[in-house]
Design an enzyme around this catalytic site. Structure first.
Site, mmCIF file in Angstrom:
data_model
loop_
_atom_site.group_PDB
_atom_site.id
_atom_site.type_symbol
_atom_site.label_atom_id
_atom_site.label_comp_id
_atom_site.label_asym_id
_atom_site.label_seq_id
_atom_site.Cartn_x
_atom_site.Cartn_y
_atom_site.Cartn_z
ATOM 1 N N ASP A 1 28.805 21.621 -11.837
ATOM 2 C CA ASP A 1 28.814 22.410 -9.919
ATOM 3 C C ASP A 1 28.971 23.364 -9.317
ATOM 4 O O ASP A 1 29.114 24.006 -9.565
ATOM 5 C CB ASP A 1 30.531 21.664 -9.789
ATOM 6 C CG ASP A 1 30.161 21.349 -7.875
ATOM 7 O OD1 ASP A 1 29.861 21.980 -6.813
ATOM 8 O OD2 ASP A 1 31.207 20.791 -7.181
ATOM 9 N N ARG B 1 19.344 1.343 -0.137
ATOM 10 C CA ARG B 1 20.487 1.489 0.065
ATOM 11 C C ARG B 1 19.240 1.790 -1.427
ATOM 12 O O ARG B 1 20.423 2.681 -1.878
ATOM 13 C CB ARG B 1 20.733 0.307 0.420
ATOM 14 C CG ARG B 1 22.329 0.774 -0.091
ATOM 15 C CD ARG B 1 23.576 -0.571 -0.832
ATOM 16 N NE ARG B 1 22.920 -1.440 -1.921
ATOM 17 C CZ ARG B 1 22.905 -2.546 -1.767
ATOM 18 N NH1 ARG B 1 22.501 -3.153 -0.662
ATOM 19 N NH2 ARG B 1 21.927 -3.969 -2.386
ATOM 20 N N LYS C 1 26.486 22.354 1.542
ATOM 21 C CA LYS C 1 26.658 23.664 1.779
ATOM 22 C C LYS C 1 25.555 24.212 1.914
ATOM 23 O O LYS C 1 24.930 24.313 2.807
ATOM 24 C CB LYS C 1 27.810 24.264 0.971
ATOM 25 C CG LYS C 1 28.635 23.079 0.275
ATOM 26 C CD LYS C 1 30.119 23.393 1.404
ATOM 27 C CE LYS C 1 31.270 22.731 1.541
ATOM 28 N NZ LYS C 1 31.159 21.181 1.324
ATOM 29 N N TYR D 1 37.127 22.233 -7.170
ATOM 30 C CA TYR D 1 37.531 21.934 -5.535
ATOM 31 C C TYR D 1 38.492 21.091 -5.576
ATOM 32 O O TYR D 1 38.362 19.853 -6.250
ATOM 33 C CB TYR D 1 36.344 21.629 -4.832
ATOM 34 C CG TYR D 1 36.514 20.410 -3.351
ATOM 35 C CD1 TYR D 1 37.075 21.076 -2.744
ATOM 36 C CD2 TYR D 1 35.565 19.348 -3.381
ATOM 37 C CE1 TYR D 1 36.952 20.534 -1.778
ATOM 38 C CE2 TYR D 1 35.925 18.508 -2.164
ATOM 39 C CZ TYR D 1 37.105 19.426 -1.672
ATOM 40 O OH TYR D 1 36.906 18.572 0.125
HETATM 41 C C1 LIG Z 1 32.420 22.839 -4.797
HETATM 42 C C2 LIG Z 1 32.327 21.966 -4.174
HETATM 43 N N1 LIG Z 1 31.966 20.381 -4.890
HETATM 44 C C3 LIG Z 1 32.092 19.671 -4.419
HETATM 45 C C4 LIG Z 1 32.829 18.842 -2.442
HETATM 46 C C5 LIG Z 1 32.637 18.107 -2.206
HETATM 47 O O1 LIG Z 1 31.368 18.140 -0.796
HETATM 48 P P1 LIG Z 1 31.891 17.124 0.390
HETATM 49 O O2 LIG Z 1 32.713 17.509 1.509
HETATM 50 O O3 LIG Z 1 29.908 17.006 0.878
HETATM 51 O O4 LIG Z 1 32.099 16.286 -0.011
HETATM 52 C C6 LIG Z 1 32.941 21.017 -2.081
HETATM 53 C C7 LIG Z 1 33.310 20.624 -0.427
HETATM 54 O O5 LIG Z 1 33.849 21.505 -0.364
HETATM 55 C C8 LIG Z 1 32.849 21.458 -2.685
HETATM 56 O O6 LIG Z 1 33.624 23.330 -2.407
#
Ligand SMILES: Cc1ncc(COP(=O)(O)O)c(C=O)c1O
Length: 388
Positions: free
Chosen positions: A175, A50, A200, A103
């Protein structure tokens, strides 16, 4: 790893050397909860998974090496990474400015988790850097943006926003999930923190969920590590290993994702049934000048709308054969998504529409198939839906 190596070479060799015991060229999967210690009071580098794990650390060193910082921090999901970012840097009474074009899950965690903890959140359109400057308050600690944004592909000028945020003494987090460090380098443009859903493009094969944070300042990395251990957000060793393997081909994949998306976006733009196409590589793209300045390539994400609106879009999504109707993005398979009912379903409709997410908007995550097969698939789906 030496900084003179090119990005592609660093992606392959990362920070890992062949295993000292066996010569294994790939970092082994240390699938162990605990690590046996030599003696009381003298802990080894690893004690409990962890807190830290050798396979996860190998991924963290490789991700850090690609962005010129010592170490990333890897998480169980992208949302765990973003939650850790907010919980590590904000406390009750602090204020965060978040771009309105992010998102839906990010908006959800701010509204439903952070705001009830008395962390104040403002949402503004970061495509205009002055709007960010206007939203800054005396208690603003963090500004969070996503560029290109999911799913409207809105761009934020990272350097312009960073200058305003730093004048105010706050931190800027970006992000970078849509382009990754292969195609956009937020640290070089002034960002303090870079966040990823590694689910992704970074892992890139639809095999894992994961996330990562990188900070320019070591003190911030220490806060992330502390919180990750305290809350228990760490990525699993096996998922870290799969992500490490995916990372090796990141530059090659991003190049082909970009080429394929460009070809498909151009085809869609010339199609009679299509009302509008959003792709940063198109000359018609609203922020194409900024895209040229800020991107090293435009990635694999396209959004578009059909002249027949939601009904035509629904028929298209239900008739594709090579593309798959699914959430997520950034992997080998082309995925088609309806943001209004899938990824942004929890965002209130009025707010969604204000943010450009119309009911008929379709998001395409262009994969690594031959793009003419995707074009043919879209064509047959348009024909089958009787809308062509
Ligand atoms: C731009 C973006 N940031 C964060 C996330 C969240 O990621 P996760 O689905 O791996 O928790 C997503 C999910 O689609 C995303 O498109």
């Amino acid at each position: 790893m030496s900084s003179e190596l090119h990005f592609q070479t660093k992606a392959i060799h990362g920070a890992s050397a062949p295993d000292r015991e066996t010569g294994a060229i790939l970092t082994p999967i240390y699938q162990s909860a605990t690590f046996v210690q030599h003696e009381v009071g003298h802990e080894r580098e690893y004690s409990y998974t962890r807190s830290d794990n050798p396979t996860v650390k190998s991924l963290e060193l490789a991700l850090g090496g690609l962005e010129g910082i010592p170490r990333a921090v890897a998480y169980a999901t992208g949302m765990a990474a973003l939650s850790s970012l907010f919980l590590s840097l904000l406390k009750a009474g602090d204020h965060i400015v978040c771009s309105a074009s992010v998102y839906g899950g990010t908006l959800r965690v701010l509204r439903k988790v952070l705001e009830p903890l008395a962390i104040e959140c403002s949402y503004c359109e970061s495509t205009n850097p002055s709007a960010i400057a206007d939203a800054l308050q005396e208690n603003t600690r963090l500004v969070f943006i996503e560029t290109p944004s999911n799913p409207t592909l809105r761009l934020t000028d990272i350097a312009a926003v960073a200058a305003r945020v730093h004048d105010h003494g706050a931190l800027l987090a970006v992000d970078n999930t849509f382009l990754t460090s292969a195609l956009q380098r937020p640290f070089e443009l002034g960002a303090d923190i870079v966040a990823y859903s590694t689910t992704k493009y970074i892992e890139g094969h639809n095999s894992t969920v994961g996330g990562a944070l990188l900070a320019k300042c070591d003190e911030v990395t220490e806060k992330f590590l502390f919180n990750r251990n305290a809350i228990g957000f760490i990525q699993s060793p096996f998922d870290a290993w799969l992500t490490l393997r995916g990372l090796k081909t990141l530059p090659v994949r991003m190049k082909v994702h970009s080429e394929n998306a460009q070809a498909i976006a151009e085809h869609l733009e010339g199609h009679d049934a299509v009302a509008r196409v959003l792709y940063p590589g198109l000359e018609s793209f609203k922020d194409s000048e900024l895209a040229k300045r800020q991107h090293l390539g435009h990635g694999g994400m396209i959004s578009f709308e059909l002249k027949g609106g939601l009904e035509a879009g629904r028929a298209l999504m239900e008739n594709v054969k090579v593309c798959s109707l699914a959430e997520s993005l950034g992997a080998l398979e082309t995925l088609i998504t309806h943001p209004a009912t899938m990824t942004q379903a929890e965002v209130p409709r009025e707010e969604r529409l204000r943010g450009g997410i119309t009911d008929g908007l379709i998001r395409l995550s262009v994969g690594l198939e031959n793009p003419s097969d995707i074009i043919q698939d879209l064509e047959q789906a348009l024909r089958a839906s009787g809308r062509e």
